[in-house]
Design a protein around this motif. Structure first.
Motif, PDB file in Angstrom:
ATOM      1  N   THR A   8       0.833  -1.197   0.000  1.00 58.47           N
ATOM      2  CA  THR A   8       0.000   0.000   0.000  1.00 58.47           C
ATOM      3  C   THR A   8       0.870   1.251   0.000  1.00 58.47           C
ATOM      4  O   THR A   8       2.079   1.192   0.241  1.00 58.47           O
ATOM      5  CB  THR A   8      -0.919   0.031   1.226  1.00 58.47           C
ATOM      6  N   SER A   9       0.243   2.386  -0.250  1.00 57.40           N
ATOM      7  CA  SER A   9       0.982   3.653  -0.241  1.00 57.40           C
ATOM      8  C   SER A   9       1.551   3.950   1.138  1.00 57.40           C
ATOM      9  O   SER A   9       2.636   4.532   1.263  1.00 57.40           O
ATOM     10  CB  SER A   9       0.068   4.796  -0.695  1.00 57.40           C
ATOM     11  N   GLU A  10       0.836   3.534   2.195  1.00 57.41           N
ATOM     12  CA  GLU A  10       1.329   3.763   3.553  1.00 57.41           C
ATOM     13  C   GLU A  10       2.604   2.960   3.809  1.00 57.41           C
ATOM     14  O   GLU A  10       3.575   3.477   4.395  1.00 57.41           O
ATOM     15  CB  GLU A  10       0.264   3.375   4.582  1.00 57.41           C
ATOM     16  N   ILE A  11       2.610   1.707   3.368  1.00 57.41           N
ATOM     17  CA  ILE A  11       3.807   0.874   3.536  1.00 57.41           C
ATOM     18  C   ILE A  11       4.959   1.452   2.721  1.00 57.41           C
ATOM     19  O   ILE A  11       6.110   1.517   3.196  1.00 57.41           O
ATOM     20  CB  ILE A  11       3.517  -0.579   3.084  1.00 57.41           C
ATOM     21  N   PHE A  12       4.675   1.895   1.515  1.00 58.36           N
ATOM     22  CA  PHE A  12       5.720   2.436   0.660  1.00 58.36           C
ATOM     23  C   PHE A  12       6.320   3.709   1.271  1.00 58.36           C
ATOM     24  O   PHE A  12       7.544   3.907   1.240  1.00 58.36           O
ATOM     25  CB  PHE A  12       5.162   2.740  -0.726  1.00 58.36           C
ATOM     26  N   MET A  13       5.469   4.571   1.829  1.00 59.52           N
ATOM     27  CA  MET A  13       5.962   5.793   2.453  1.00 59.52           C
ATOM     28  C   MET A  13       6.843   5.480   3.658  1.00 59.52           C
ATOM     29  O   MET A  13       7.840   6.162   3.922  1.00 59.52           O
ATOM     30  CB  MET A  13       4.786   6.685   2.873  1.00 59.52           C
ATOM     31  N   SER A  14       6.484   4.448   4.394  1.00 56.69           N
ATOM     32  CA  SER A  14       7.299   4.031   5.538  1.00 56.69           C
ATOM     33  C   SER A  14       8.676   3.570   5.063  1.00 56.69           C
ATOM     34  O   SER A  14       9.694   3.863   5.696  1.00 56.69           O
ATOM     35  CB  SER A  14       6.609   2.894   6.307  1.00 56.69           C
ATOM     36  N   LYS A  21      17.763   7.108   1.001  1.00 54.87           N
ATOM     37  CA  LYS A  21      18.835   7.089  -0.002  1.00 54.87           C
ATOM     38  C   LYS A  21      18.671   5.905  -0.949  1.00 54.87           C
ATOM     39  O   LYS A  21      18.940   6.022  -2.149  1.00 54.87           O
ATOM     40  CB  LYS A  21      20.196   7.035   0.689  1.00 54.87           C
ATOM     41  N   TYR A  22      18.230   4.777  -0.424  1.00 55.57           N
ATOM     42  CA  TYR A  22      18.071   3.563  -1.232  1.00 55.57           C
ATOM     43  C   TYR A  22      16.962   3.756  -2.262  1.00 55.57           C
ATOM     44  O   TYR A  22      17.149   3.462  -3.451  1.00 55.57           O
ATOM     45  CB  TYR A  22      17.757   2.377  -0.324  1.00 55.57           C
ATOM     46  N   THR A  23      15.823   4.258  -1.823  1.00 52.37           N
ATOM     47  CA  THR A  23      14.700   4.436  -2.746  1.00 52.37           C
ATOM     48  C   THR A  23      15.003   5.530  -3.776  1.00 52.37           C
ATOM     49  O   THR A  23      14.654   5.401  -4.952  1.00 52.37           O
ATOM     50  CB  THR A  23      13.411   4.781  -1.989  1.00 52.37           C
ATOM     51  N   THR A  24      15.674   6.597  -3.333  1.00 49.75           N
ATOM     52  CA  THR A  24      16.044   7.661  -4.268  1.00 49.75           C
ATOM     53  C   THR A  24      16.996   7.136  -5.327  1.00 49.75           C
ATOM     54  O   THR A  24      16.885   7.484  -6.511  1.00 49.75           O
ATOM     55  CB  THR A  24      16.702   8.831  -3.514  1.00 49.75           C
ATOM     56  N   ILE A  26      17.147   4.146  -6.512  1.00 49.04           N
ATOM     57  CA  ILE A  26      16.396   3.315  -7.457  1.00 49.04           C
ATOM     58  C   ILE A  26      15.790   4.172  -8.558  1.00 49.04           C
ATOM     59  O   ILE A  26      15.926   3.878  -9.759  1.00 49.04           O
ATOM     60  CB  ILE A  26      15.297   2.514  -6.734  1.00 49.04           C
ATOM     61  N   TYR A  27      15.131   5.270  -8.164  1.00 47.37           N
ATOM     62  CA  TYR A  27      14.472   6.123  -9.148  1.00 47.37           C
ATOM     63  C   TYR A  27      15.475   6.892  -9.998  1.00 47.37           C
ATOM     64  O   TYR A  27      15.269   7.069 -11.199  1.00 47.37           O
ATOM     65  CB  TYR A  27      13.490   7.061  -8.446  1.00 47.37           C
ATOM     66  N   ASN A  28      16.556   7.346  -9.403  1.00 45.75           N
ATOM     67  CA  ASN A  28      17.599   8.016 -10.182  1.00 45.75           C
ATOM     68  C   ASN A  28      18.213   7.056 -11.199  1.00 45.75           C
ATOM     69  O   ASN A  28      18.526   7.441 -12.327  1.00 45.75           O
ATOM     70  CB  ASN A  28      18.685   8.573  -9.264  1.00 45.75           C
ATOM     71  N   GLY A  29      18.364   5.794 -10.788  1.00 41.51           N
ATOM     72  CA  GLY A  29      18.893   4.792 -11.699  1.00 41.51           C
ATOM     73  C   GLY A  29      17.964   4.552 -12.875  1.00 41.51           C
ATOM     74  O   GLY A  29      18.410   4.404 -14.021  1.00 41.51           O
ATOM     75  N   CYS A  30      16.663   4.521 -12.606  1.00 36.03           N
ATOM     76  CA  CYS A  30      15.680   4.348 -13.678  1.00 36.03           C
ATOM     77  C   CYS A  30      15.724   5.514 -14.659  1.00 36.03           C
ATOM     78  O   CYS A  30      15.648   5.322 -15.876  1.00 36.03           O
ATOM     79  CB  CYS A  30      14.274   4.221 -13.094  1.00 36.03           C
ATOM     80  N   LEU A  31      15.874   6.728 -14.126  1.00 34.26           N
ATOM     81  CA  LEU A  31      15.936   7.917 -14.975  1.00 34.26           C
ATOM     82  C   LEU A  31      17.200   7.933 -15.815  1.00 34.26           C
ATOM     83  O   LEU A  31      17.168   8.249 -17.010  1.00 34.26           O
ATOM     84  CB  LEU A  31      15.863   9.184 -14.117  1.00 34.26           C
ATOM     85  N   ASP A  69       1.368  -1.378  -9.007  1.00 36.59           N
ATOM     86  CA  ASP A  69       2.194  -1.296  -7.808  1.00 36.59           C
ATOM     87  C   ASP A  69       2.521   0.163  -7.493  1.00 36.59           C
ATOM     88  O   ASP A  69       2.760   0.971  -8.399  1.00 36.59           O
ATOM     89  CB  ASP A  69       3.499  -2.072  -8.001  1.00 36.59           C
ATOM     90  N   THR A  70       2.549   0.501  -6.219  1.00 38.83           N
ATOM     91  CA  THR A  70       2.797   1.878  -5.789  1.00 38.83           C
ATOM     92  C   THR A  70       4.140   2.386  -6.290  1.00 38.83           C
ATOM     93  O   THR A  70       4.261   3.553  -6.700  1.00 38.83           O
ATOM     94  CB  THR A  70       2.748   1.968  -4.253  1.00 38.83           C
ATOM     95  N   GLY A  71       5.156   1.532  -6.281  1.00 41.89           N
ATOM     96  CA  GLY A  71       6.472   1.939  -6.766  1.00 41.89           C
ATOM     97  C   GLY A  71       6.428   2.406  -8.204  1.00 41.89           C
ATOM     98  O   GLY A  71       7.081   3.388  -8.581  1.00 41.89           O
ATOM     99  N   GLY A  72       5.643   1.712  -9.038  1.00 40.42           N
ATOM    100  CA  GLY A  72       5.496   2.090 -10.427  1.00 40.42           C
ATOM    101  C   GLY A  72       4.731   3.390 -10.595  1.00 40.42           C
ATOM    102  O   GLY A  72       5.031   4.197 -11.478  1.00 40.42           O
ATOM    103  N   LYS A  73       3.736   3.614  -9.745  1.00 39.56           N
ATOM    104  CA  LYS A  73       2.964   4.857  -9.810  1.00 39.56           C
ATOM    105  C   LYS A  73       3.855   6.059  -9.542  1.00 39.56           C
ATOM    106  O   LYS A  73       3.710   7.113 -10.165  1.00 39.56           O
ATOM    107  CB  LYS A  73       1.820   4.824  -8.799  1.00 39.56           C
ATOM    108  N   VAL A  74       4.784   5.897  -8.601  1.00 46.09           N
ATOM    109  CA  VAL A  74       5.696   6.991  -8.275  1.00 46.09           C
ATOM    110  C   VAL A  74       6.597   7.301  -9.471  1.00 46.09           C
ATOM    111  O   VAL A  74       6.807   8.463  -9.828  1.00 46.09           O
ATOM    112  CB  VAL A  74       6.552   6.640  -7.043  1.00 46.09           C
ATOM    113  N   LEU A  75       7.123   6.253 -10.109  1.00 47.05           N
ATOM    114  CA  LEU A  75       7.985   6.472 -11.268  1.00 47.05           C
ATOM    115  C   LEU A  75       7.199   7.085 -12.426  1.00 47.05           C
ATOM    116  O   LEU A  75       7.723   7.926 -13.167  1.00 47.05           O
ATOM    117  CB  LEU A  75       8.626   5.149 -11.698  1.00 47.05           C
TER     118      LEU A  75
END
Length: 205
Positions: A8-14, A21-24, A26-31, A69-75
């Motif tokens: 869920t979005s709540e779990i993802f935000m946690s 740094k880890y999640t950032t 991931i997204y920087n790597g995708c970009l 998936d929430t991760g995909g929505k963010v990207l």
């Protein structure tokens, strides 16, 4: 509601708060690589019965809701924001475009029409209004055409490649108690927000 991964979005935000740094990264790597992870392009279809049509036997009584998936929505949001920034900063967006435009909406469009209709007769003009409602227009959005327009408007290579990856090998899955059906999608709204990207690009040239 979450996609197939159940996050869920709540779990993802946690997760973001615990490992920023880890999640950032991931997204920087995708970009940087122009890669949209395959796992985030799998949509779970949830058939929801339309209000007042519960007793019907036709399949059309259901309204399909696509869950990602929430991760995909963010990207997706990151991708859309980057494309919008390029479109607006380079002046590609038509001033008469109201949909998918920040701080503009249907009310602004209606007021523009009202002003035009009101001023026309005063200037001795004849006003003719044609209204079109194209059913399923975004469902038929042609992905190669979107990519062509992205290239034409000078979008950066990494955003072009990320969009291209975003449109490739998308799947939608419908599951019930008795069966599971998975289908690869090649156009339209296979991935959430495809319509927004389509509108942004088509209306900006």
């Amino acid at each position: 509601m979450p996609g197939e991964d159940g996050i869920t979005s709540e779990i993802f935000m946690s997760l973001v708060e615990i490992l920023p740094k880890y999640t950032t990264a991931i997204y920087n790597g995708c970009l940087r690589s122009g890669t949209f992870p395959m796992r985030w392009k799998k949509a779970k279809i949830l058939p929801v019965t339309k209000l007042g049509e519960e007793s019907r036997d036709e399949v059309s009584k259901f309204h399909p809701v696509s869950l990602l998936d929430t991760g995909g929505k963010v990207l997706e949001k990151v991708l859309i924001n980057r494309i919008n920034y390029h479109v607006f900063s380079q002046g590609f967006m038509n001033k008469n475009q109201y949909g998918f435009t920040p701080q503009k909406g249907t009310i602004d469009a209606a007021m523009a029409v009202k002003t035009f209709v009101k001023e026309g007769p005063v200037a001795g003009e004849v006003i003719v209004l044609v209204s079109l409602n194209i059913r399923g227009a975004f469902d038929a959005a042609w992905w190669p055409g979107i990519l062509k327009e992205l290239r034409a408007c000078g979008c950066s290579k990494n955003l072009y490649e990320l969009t291209k990856s975003y449109f490739s090998q998308c799947t939608a899955t419908l599951s019930t108690n008795s069966f599971r059906l998975e289908k690869e999608i090649s156009r339209g709204l296979a991935a959430a927000q495809a319509s927004r990207i389509y509108s942004t690009i088509r209306c900006s040239i």
